[in-house]
Design a protein around this motif. Structure first.
Motif, PDB file in Angstrom:
ATOM      1  N   HIS A 187       0.858  -1.184   0.000  1.00  0.00           N
ATOM      2  CA  HIS A 187       0.000   0.000   0.000  1.00  0.00           C
ATOM      3  C   HIS A 187       0.898   1.240   0.000  1.00  0.00           C
ATOM      4  CE1 HIS A 187      -2.801   3.077   1.520  1.00  0.00           C
ATOM      5  NE2 HIS A 187      -3.688   2.352   0.874  1.00  0.00           N
ATOM      6  N   TRP A 226      -0.594  -0.628  15.977  1.00  0.00           N
ATOM      7  CA  TRP A 226      -1.078  -1.889  15.421  1.00  0.00           C
ATOM      8  C   TRP A 226      -2.440  -2.266  15.988  1.00  0.00           C
ATOM      9  CZ3 TRP A 226       1.029  -3.984  11.377  1.00  0.00           C
ATOM     10  CH2 TRP A 226       2.392  -3.871  11.134  1.00  0.00           C
ATOM     11  N   SER A 232      -5.092 -11.588  11.808  1.00  0.00           N
ATOM     12  CA  SER A 232      -4.668 -10.522  10.902  1.00  0.00           C
ATOM     13  C   SER A 232      -4.164  -9.328  11.700  1.00  0.00           C
ATOM     14  CB  SER A 232      -5.809 -10.100   9.975  1.00  0.00           C
ATOM     15  OG  SER A 232      -6.850  -9.495  10.714  1.00  0.00           O
ATOM     16  N   LYS A 241      -3.239  -4.907  11.089  1.00  0.00           N
ATOM     17  CA  LYS A 241      -3.215  -3.696  10.276  1.00  0.00           C
ATOM     18  C   LYS A 241      -2.814  -2.569  11.197  1.00  0.00           C
ATOM     19  CE  LYS A 241      -8.087  -2.491  10.845  1.00  0.00           C
ATOM     20  NZ  LYS A 241      -9.344  -2.206  10.145  1.00  0.00           N
ATOM     21  N   SER A 277      -0.759   1.648  11.386  1.00  0.00           N
ATOM     22  CA  SER A 277      -0.221   2.853  10.765  1.00  0.00           C
ATOM     23  C   SER A 277       1.114   3.215  11.398  1.00  0.00           C
ATOM     24  CB  SER A 277      -1.209   4.017  10.915  1.00  0.00           C
ATOM     25  OG  SER A 277      -1.414   4.320  12.283  1.00  0.00           O
ATOM     26  N   LYS A 327      -0.543   4.340   6.177  1.00  0.00           N
ATOM     27  CA  LYS A 327      -1.338   3.141   6.446  1.00  0.00           C
ATOM     28  C   LYS A 327      -0.500   1.883   6.247  1.00  0.00           C
ATOM     29  CE  LYS A 327      -5.336   0.591   4.790  1.00  0.00           C
ATOM     30  NZ  LYS A 327      -6.408   0.528   3.807  1.00  0.00           N
ATOM     31  N   ILE A 328      -0.610   0.959   7.203  1.00  0.00           N
ATOM     32  CA  ILE A 328      -0.068  -0.386   7.057  1.00  0.00           C
ATOM     33  C   ILE A 328      -1.253  -1.250   6.637  1.00  0.00           C
ATOM     34  CG2 ILE A 328       1.096  -2.331   8.155  1.00  0.00           C
ATOM     35  CD1 ILE A 328       1.995  -0.252  10.351  1.00  0.00           C
ATOM     36  N   PRO A 329      -1.225  -1.807   5.428  1.00  0.00           N
ATOM     37  CA  PRO A 329      -2.397  -2.551   4.960  1.00  0.00           C
ATOM     38  C   PRO A 329      -2.637  -3.803   5.796  1.00  0.00           C
ATOM     39  CG  PRO A 329      -0.528  -2.945   3.517  1.00  0.00           C
ATOM     40  CD  PRO A 329      -0.104  -1.868   4.494  1.00  0.00           C
ATOM     41  N   GLU A 330      -3.891  -4.196   5.876  1.00  0.00           N
ATOM     42  CA  GLU A 330      -4.229  -5.407   6.626  1.00  0.00           C
ATOM     43  C   GLU A 330      -3.610  -6.622   5.949  1.00  0.00           C
ATOM     44  OE1 GLU A 330      -7.979  -7.566   8.837  1.00  0.00           O
ATOM     45  OE2 GLU A 330      -8.367  -5.943   7.418  1.00  0.00           O
TER      46      GLU A 330
END
Length: 128
Positions: A4, A52, A96, A98, A100, A115-118
């Protein structure tokens, strides 16, 4: 690999199940994740904080935040990248994450969120 891009910072994530550190009989599943943070902008950026959200398939949700990543607040110059490996333990074999990163532009000290993608963490035997 999941990727991302936010404001010119590209996040790529790979996950690896770690059976040697897992103990399914005791509901302990260990996953490693490798993150590559690539600076596609024309200015240097510094990773200041992480945030997280961790989801376990048993319905458990955790939130983790703190300074930097693995003890570092790396400066990433234009066209360069920073890569690190960390880990996450779950109570189930599927989950999972996800989140930032809080980044700072060194040219003007402005902070922005990336953003850290999921991404999923799944024990390989669940995929058969």
């Amino acid at each position: 690999m999941i990727t991302h891009i936010t404001e010119g910072v590209k996040i790529s994530v790979e996950t690896i199940y770690q059976p040697e550190y897992s103990n399914p009989a005791n509901d302990h599943y260990m996953f490693a994740y490798k993150i590559n943070i690539e600076n596609l902008t024309d200015y240097s950026v510094q990773l200041m904080r992480r945030h997280w959200f961790i989801f376990d398939s048993n319905g458990t949700h955790r939130e983790v935040e703190g300074d930097g990543v693995v003890g570092l607040q790396p400066v990433i110059d234009p066209g360069d990248y920073h890569e690190y490996v960390s880990g996450c333990n779950l109570k189930t074999d599927i989950g999972s994450m996800k989140g930032s990163y809080e980044m700072r532009r060194l040219v003007d000290n402005e902070e922005f969120e990336v953003k850290i993608p999921e991404f999923n963490m799944i024990a390989p035997y669940k995929l058969n």
